[in-house]
Design a protein around this motif. Structure first.
Motif, mmCIF file in Angstrom:
data_model
loop_
_atom_site.group_PDB
_atom_site.id
_atom_site.type_symbol
_atom_site.label_atom_id
_atom_site.label_comp_id
_atom_site.label_asym_id
_atom_site.label_seq_id
_atom_site.Cartn_x
_atom_site.Cartn_y
_atom_site.Cartn_z
ATOM 1 N N VAL A 160 0.609 -1.039 -0.009
ATOM 2 C CA VAL A 160 0.131 -0.111 -0.010
ATOM 3 C C VAL A 160 0.923 1.137 -0.023
ATOM 4 O O VAL A 160 1.817 1.288 0.866
ATOM 5 N N HIS A 161 0.683 2.098 -0.928
ATOM 6 C CA HIS A 161 1.323 3.472 -1.027
ATOM 7 C C HIS A 161 0.647 4.543 -0.303
ATOM 8 O O HIS A 161 -0.434 4.944 -0.683
ATOM 9 N N VAL A 162 1.130 4.960 0.820
ATOM 10 C CA VAL A 162 0.284 5.827 1.714
ATOM 11 C C VAL A 162 1.075 7.130 1.577
ATOM 12 O O VAL A 162 2.428 7.260 1.834
ATOM 13 N N ARG A 163 0.430 8.195 0.823
ATOM 14 C CA ARG A 163 1.019 9.324 0.603
ATOM 15 C C ARG A 163 0.266 10.441 1.151
ATOM 16 O O ARG A 163 -0.932 10.506 1.484
ATOM 17 N N LEU A 164 1.403 11.647 1.371
ATOM 18 C CA LEU A 164 0.991 12.971 1.841
ATOM 19 C C LEU A 164 0.764 13.868 0.714
ATOM 20 O O LEU A 164 1.589 13.759 -0.407
ATOM 21 N N ALA A 165 -0.316 14.767 0.634
ATOM 22 C CA ALA A 165 -0.714 15.212 -0.542
ATOM 23 C C ALA A 165 -1.177 16.644 -0.093
ATOM 24 O O ALA A 165 -1.612 16.870 0.939
ATOM 25 N N VAL A 166 -1.138 17.792 -1.006
ATOM 26 C CA VAL A 166 -1.534 19.020 -0.540
ATOM 27 C C VAL A 166 -2.624 19.593 -1.830
ATOM 28 O O VAL A 166 -1.962 19.287 -2.871
ATOM 29 N N GLY A 167 -3.359 20.210 -1.623
ATOM 30 C CA GLY A 167 -4.245 21.077 -2.666
ATOM 31 C C GLY A 167 -5.134 22.075 -2.070
ATOM 32 O O GLY A 167 -4.819 22.568 -1.008
ATOM 33 N N ASP A 168 -6.238 22.606 -2.909
ATOM 34 C CA ASP A 168 -6.815 23.675 -2.641
ATOM 35 C C ASP A 168 -8.164 23.168 -1.772
ATOM 36 O O ASP A 168 -8.637 21.900 -1.631
ATOM 37 N N CYS A 169 -8.681 23.974 -0.799
ATOM 38 C CA CYS A 169 -9.899 23.851 -0.083
ATOM 39 C C CYS A 169 -11.049 24.122 -0.986
ATOM 40 O O CYS A 169 -10.832 24.811 -2.020
#
Length: 197
Positions: A160-169
């Motif tokens: 399982v690739h557990v990734r931290l991500a960021v984007g717009d609200c």
């Protein structure tokens, strides 16, 4: 009469002395061990015990991925990828993120950090995310440690690739985001028993 009492005292002293010799010698030269007695009957079988709780999965399968670098991307679906080997198909994953998050040069603005599993956000029970919102802080550059965590079900066994991500609200535009500044960041993953609720 006196001689009789004297003989009794001497005899008692002799017997006590022989007892001490036997104890000190461990039943050695001063005394002889008696014959071994017959073997006793076999005891009855005891009652059946209650069933155990099984292994605590969370104690045997967990991982921490930690790094020491900053990421200034405003959009990034893979700030960090922590690969985890899930052992069972009927368990859940608990995921924790801790690190420095900030917004800059904006007011009434928002950015969203979230966790994905093999490229998809959690759907059972819901997403694992956090938002940072600020107002009246246009010229402030506030670097602060933040953390968020949650459970996710319906993830199969295997890699399982557990990734931290960021984007717009939702409902907000793009703003200047930063992840991890001058400190370590970490993702912690544990495989845990599925909830009964």
């Amino acid at each position: 009469m006196a001689n009789y009492l004297f003989l009794q005292v001497v005899l008692c002293a002799f017997l006590i002395n022989m007892l001490f010799i036997c104890i000190a010698d461990g039943w050695g030269s001063g005394c002889q061990r008696g014959a071994v007695g017959p073997q006793g009957d076999k005891g009855n079988i005891g009652p059946t015990g209650d069933p155990g709780d099984g292994e605590l999965v969370e104690d045997i399968n967990w991982r921490q991925c930690a790094w020491y670098s900053s990421n200034g991307n405003d959009y990034d679906t893979n700030i960090y990828d922590c690969v985890f080997q899930k052992q069972y198909s009927d368990t859940a994953l608990w995921v924790y993120y801790g690190g420095n998050l900030r917004l800059y040069a904006c007011s009434g603005c928002c950015k969203r950090w979230y966790i994905t599993f093999n490229g998809n956000e959690c759907s059972s029970p819901t997403v694992i995310d956090a938002v940072v919102y600020q107002a009246n802080t246009y010229y402030m550059n506030l670097h602060r440690h933040r953390s968020f965590e949650g459970y996710c079900h319906n993830i199969g066994s295997g890699e399982v690739h557990v990734r931290l991500a960021v984007g717009d609200c939702s409902g907000y535009g793009n703003y200047d985001a930063s992840t991890g500044w001058n400190s370590a960041s970490r993702i912690i993953i544990k495989e845990v028993s599925a909830s009964t609720y």
